[in-house]
Design an enzyme around this catalytic site. Sequence first.
Site, PDB file in Angstrom:
ATOM      1  N   GLU A   1       0.834  -1.189   0.000  1.00  0.00           N
ATOM      2  CA  GLU A   1       0.000   0.000   0.000  1.00  0.00           C
ATOM      3  C   GLU A   1       0.879   1.252   0.000  1.00  0.00           C
ATOM      4  O   GLU A   1       2.085   1.162   0.264  1.00  0.00           O
ATOM      5  CB  GLU A   1      -0.926  -0.008   1.221  1.00  0.00           C
TER       6      GLU A   1
ATOM      7  N   GLN B   1      29.933  -1.224 -18.460  1.00  0.00           N
ATOM      8  CA  GLN B   1      31.326  -0.771 -18.459  1.00  0.00           C
ATOM      9  C   GLN B   1      32.113  -1.411 -19.604  1.00  0.00           C
ATOM     10  O   GLN B   1      32.908  -0.750 -20.280  1.00  0.00           O
ATOM     11  CB  GLN B   1      31.972  -1.131 -17.115  1.00  0.00           C
TER      12      GLN B   1
ATOM     13  N   GLY C   1      31.144   0.086 -22.804  1.00  0.00           N
ATOM     14  CA  GLY C   1      31.488   1.501 -22.870  1.00  0.00           C
ATOM     15  C   GLY C   1      30.311   2.345 -23.337  1.00  0.00           C
ATOM     16  O   GLY C   1      29.187   2.179 -22.873  1.00  0.00           O
ATOM     17  N   GLY C   2      30.561   3.239 -24.298  1.00  0.00           N
ATOM     18  CA  GLY C   2      29.504   4.106 -24.808  1.00  0.00           C
ATOM     19  C   GLY C   2      28.341   3.331 -25.392  1.00  0.00           C
ATOM     20  O   GLY C   2      27.181   3.754 -25.276  1.00  0.00           O
TER      21      GLY C   2
ATOM     22  N   GLU D   1       9.683  -8.246  -3.752  1.00  0.00           N
ATOM     23  CA  GLU D   1       9.572  -9.431  -2.889  1.00  0.00           C
ATOM     24  C   GLU D   1      10.457  -9.315  -1.652  1.00  0.00           C
ATOM     25  O   GLU D   1      10.979 -10.298  -1.136  1.00  0.00           O
ATOM     26  CB  GLU D   1       9.925 -10.707  -3.672  1.00  0.00           C
TER      27      GLU D   1
ATOM     28  N   THR E   1      13.130  -6.105   0.104  1.00  0.00           N
ATOM     29  CA  THR E   1      14.413  -5.470  -0.224  1.00  0.00           C
ATOM     30  C   THR E   1      15.591  -6.293   0.309  1.00  0.00           C
ATOM     31  O   THR E   1      15.416  -7.197   1.135  1.00  0.00           O
ATOM     32  CB  THR E   1      14.483  -4.069   0.402  1.00  0.00           C
TER      33      THR E   1
END
Length: 387
Positions: free
Chosen positions: A134, A343, A346-347, A370, A372
């Site tokens: 909720e 990583q 990369g780009g 479900e 943390t």
Amino acid sequence: MSINDQQFLAELSEDQVIIKNTIREFAENKIKPVIMEYDEEQKFPMELLKELGELGFLGILFPEEYGGAGLGYVEFEIIIEELARIDPSIALSVAAHNGLCTNHIFKFANEKLKKKYVPDLASGKKIGAWALTEPSSGSDAAGLRTVAEKEGDYYILNGSKNFITHGANGSTTVVMAITNKNKGKKGISAFILENDMPGFIVGKKENKLGMRSCETSQLAFENCKVPAENLIGEEGMGFIQSLQILEGGRISIASLSVGLAQGCLDVSIKYSKEREQFGKPLSAFQATQFKFADIHTNIEAARMLTLRAAYMKDKGLPNRKEASIAKLFASEIAEKAASEAVQILGGYGFIKDYPVEKFYRDVKLCTIGEGTSEIQRIIIARELLQD
């Protein structure tokens, strides 16, 4: 466990291999071509879910007499992992439909309700939702405000729910509500609602960071009239039922995390062999190789932990700690795998032309949904201290 009991960790049965190959082929051929369309538009994959239902993958955990596939949690792990390797969003839909809504009805409802609802859910004719969270209660699952007051042959529900998977597209929803305010957790009950019941209101559809085709919505109940016979089990047992359902849900999120991490590794390895830097493929650099070694090792460990929890669940053994360990470890190594994949690319890892961008967005839910990571650590510590 004995040595024989652990054989499942080393090899799959012939039937399990067939299941693995079937769902992998479906994911590669049917899901992969439309992933970005569904993600960009936040389009609910109703057509794909119906096909999965026809294959038996929306009734994984339920006996054939209820229209299910009659499989167990080990097979459930295999299926969710293979789906998540390609698209975690659809894996999440399959996991929530099987493990939460349908499973709650199957495990705790009376025979009349099971025969009424489970076959249509298991076949995929109807999609299920499960409503516990909720606006004011997330990790504090017992802090509900939705109430259900008995009036003759009906319960009248008033309140709201938040972050409900399939809240808008689900036609059958299991809802937790307070039936006795004076009993705390023992005053919470579970009900089966149909989305066409008067007073059942679908609210805002959330615009999410990831898992975008797995629709998440708010729900509200305004004097929603629910037949008293739709009470699942006895009054006051809803919260206890929910805790047991969440144990299985954690196995499903662990499985999803393993599959997502494997997808990241698969894409990264393929890219590293094709991408050249300084005159040689990226895969030839030791720094890249070390990343692959670490990711693969973590995935193998997470898979074993998840299969152990699934195996124990199938055997009817206590598995609260094991499910939390699997979910905690798998979700956090999946986060690391997704980060490393971006990583490595990369780009290119930062643009939508490559799947790791979506994996990176999707993965965060794994450490939240479900329960943390913090909640999993609490559960594990309590189990250790209780032991």
